[in-house]
Write an enzyme that holds these catalytic residues in place. Structure first.
Site, PDB file in Angstrom:
ATOM      1  N   ASP A  63       0.769  -1.118   0.011  1.00  0.00           N
ATOM      2  CA  ASP A  63       0.022   0.020  -0.109  1.00  0.00           C
ATOM      3  C   ASP A  63       0.727   1.230   0.048  1.00  0.00           C
ATOM      4  O   ASP A  63       0.580   2.195   0.875  1.00  0.00           O
ATOM      5  CB  ASP A  63      -0.961   0.051   1.178  1.00  0.00           C
ATOM      6  CG  ASP A  63      -2.080  -0.881   1.265  1.00  0.00           C
ATOM      7  OD1 ASP A  63      -2.046  -1.684   0.160  1.00  0.00           O
ATOM      8  OD2 ASP A  63      -2.906  -1.216   2.002  1.00  0.00           O
ATOM      9  N   LYS A 121      -6.947  -4.868  -3.096  1.00  0.00           N
ATOM     10  CA  LYS A 121      -7.814  -5.473  -2.117  1.00  0.00           C
ATOM     11  C   LYS A 121      -8.808  -4.527  -1.630  1.00  0.00           C
ATOM     12  O   LYS A 121      -8.578  -3.179  -1.746  1.00  0.00           O
ATOM     13  CB  LYS A 121      -7.017  -6.000  -0.785  1.00  0.00           C
ATOM     14  CG  LYS A 121      -6.075  -5.013  -0.213  1.00  0.00           C
ATOM     15  CD  LYS A 121      -5.171  -5.534   0.737  1.00  0.00           C
ATOM     16  CE  LYS A 121      -4.108  -4.309   1.185  1.00  0.00           C
ATOM     17  NZ  LYS A 121      -4.670  -3.083   1.789  1.00  0.00           N
ATOM     18  N   CYS A 150      -2.239  -2.638   7.403  1.00  0.00           N
ATOM     19  CA  CYS A 150      -2.015  -3.604   6.710  1.00  0.00           C
ATOM     20  C   CYS A 150      -0.705  -4.286   6.666  1.00  0.00           C
ATOM     21  O   CYS A 150      -0.546  -5.589   6.154  1.00  0.00           O
ATOM     22  CB  CYS A 150      -2.151  -2.883   5.174  1.00  0.00           C
ATOM     23  SG  CYS A 150      -3.917  -2.436   4.907  1.00  0.00           S
TER      24      CYS A 150
HETATM   25  C1  VGL Z   1      -4.774   0.633   5.612  1.00  0.00           C
HETATM   26  C2  VGL Z   1      -6.325   1.883   7.072  1.00  0.00           C
HETATM   27  C3  VGL Z   1      -7.476   1.796   5.985  1.00  0.00           C
HETATM   28  C4  VGL Z   1      -3.476   0.566   5.412  1.00  0.00           C
HETATM   29  C5  VGL Z   1      -5.900   0.557   4.707  1.00  0.00           C
HETATM   30  O1  VGL Z   1      -3.151   0.157   4.339  1.00  0.00           O
HETATM   31  O2  VGL Z   1      -2.789  -0.055   6.313  1.00  0.00           O
HETATM   32  N1  VGL Z   1      -5.067   1.500   6.816  1.00  0.00           N
HETATM   33  N2  VGL Z   1      -7.031   1.118   5.083  1.00  0.00           N
END
Ligand code: VGL
Ligand code: ZN
Length: 197
Positions: free
Chosen positions: A13, A100, A148
């Site tokens: 991410d 995802k 994540c």
């Molecule tokens: C994430 C909060 C919401 C992450 C993803 O990538 O850690 N954190 N969505």
């Protein structure tokens, strides 16, 4: 040439909404870990190792977002600027990318997503990609340490992969102060190797 290495790199991410100060869920100091992440990517590429990138990839309406009953500001909406990789991230030419949340599912792991209504879990392509390549060991870098990255690392352990993370290659949200350190502790307890470099 296909790599015979049993070790893969998972890059979690590293997207504009998390890294850029203007992003929807901008994480303080996240740009500071991108050079270390890039160094890991370059080393893996030079070694012909498998590199899998994940992207948080939400529909515009999802119970993941505070406006729809969840806890997060709007972020990483499919195909938006915020969902794109941070421009300074090194993305290799034959990158495998696992998105995802595309169907409005919840969850943080790169390996699995959860139906927000039934709570039923289903797998992403991650494990099958790793298995296809004979991977036994994963190194996980990226964002966010306490969401994540943590969930991906815990899932990797559950699925039997030797797993390592690097302090210099991840950054946490810290919704509550101390969340990041607690996440690191939880990963260690689960058998994830936490490296200080
Ligand atoms: C994430 C909060 C919401 C992450 C993803 O990538 O850690 N954190 N969505
Ligand atoms: Zn998200």
């Amino acid at each position: 040439m296909a790599s015979s290495s049993k070790r893969a790199l998972i890059v979690v991410d590293v997207q504009n909404d998390f890294v850029d100060p203007e992003g929807g869920l901008s994480i303080k100091d996240a740009p500071s870990v991108v050079p270390s992440i890039n160094a890991m990517i370059s080393a893996a590429r030079d070694d012909d190792r498998l590199i899998v990138y994940t992207q948080d990839w939400h529909p515009g309406v999802t119970p993941h977002f505070a406006k729809d009953g969840g806890i997060w500001p709007v972020h990483c909406v499919a195909d938006s600027w915020g969902a794109q990789f941070y421009p300074e991230l090194e993305v290799v030419s034959d990158a495998r990318v696992v998105k995802k949340g595309t169907g409005g599912e919840d969850g943080y792991s790169g390996f699995s997503v959860r139906d927000p209504e039934t709570e039923a879990e289903s797998d992403t392509a991650m494990e099958s990609i790793l298995k296809q390549h004979g991977i036994e060991e994963v190194e996980i870098v990226g964002i966010a340490t306490d969401y994540c990255v943590k969930e991906t690392a815990l899932d990797a352990r559950k699925r039997g992969f030797k797993t390592a993370v690097y302090r210099s290659c991840m950054k946490g949200v810290d919704l509550q102060p101390g969340d990041t350190e607690a996440a690191i502790h939880e990963m260690e307890e689960a058998g994830v190797e936490v490296r200080d470099d």
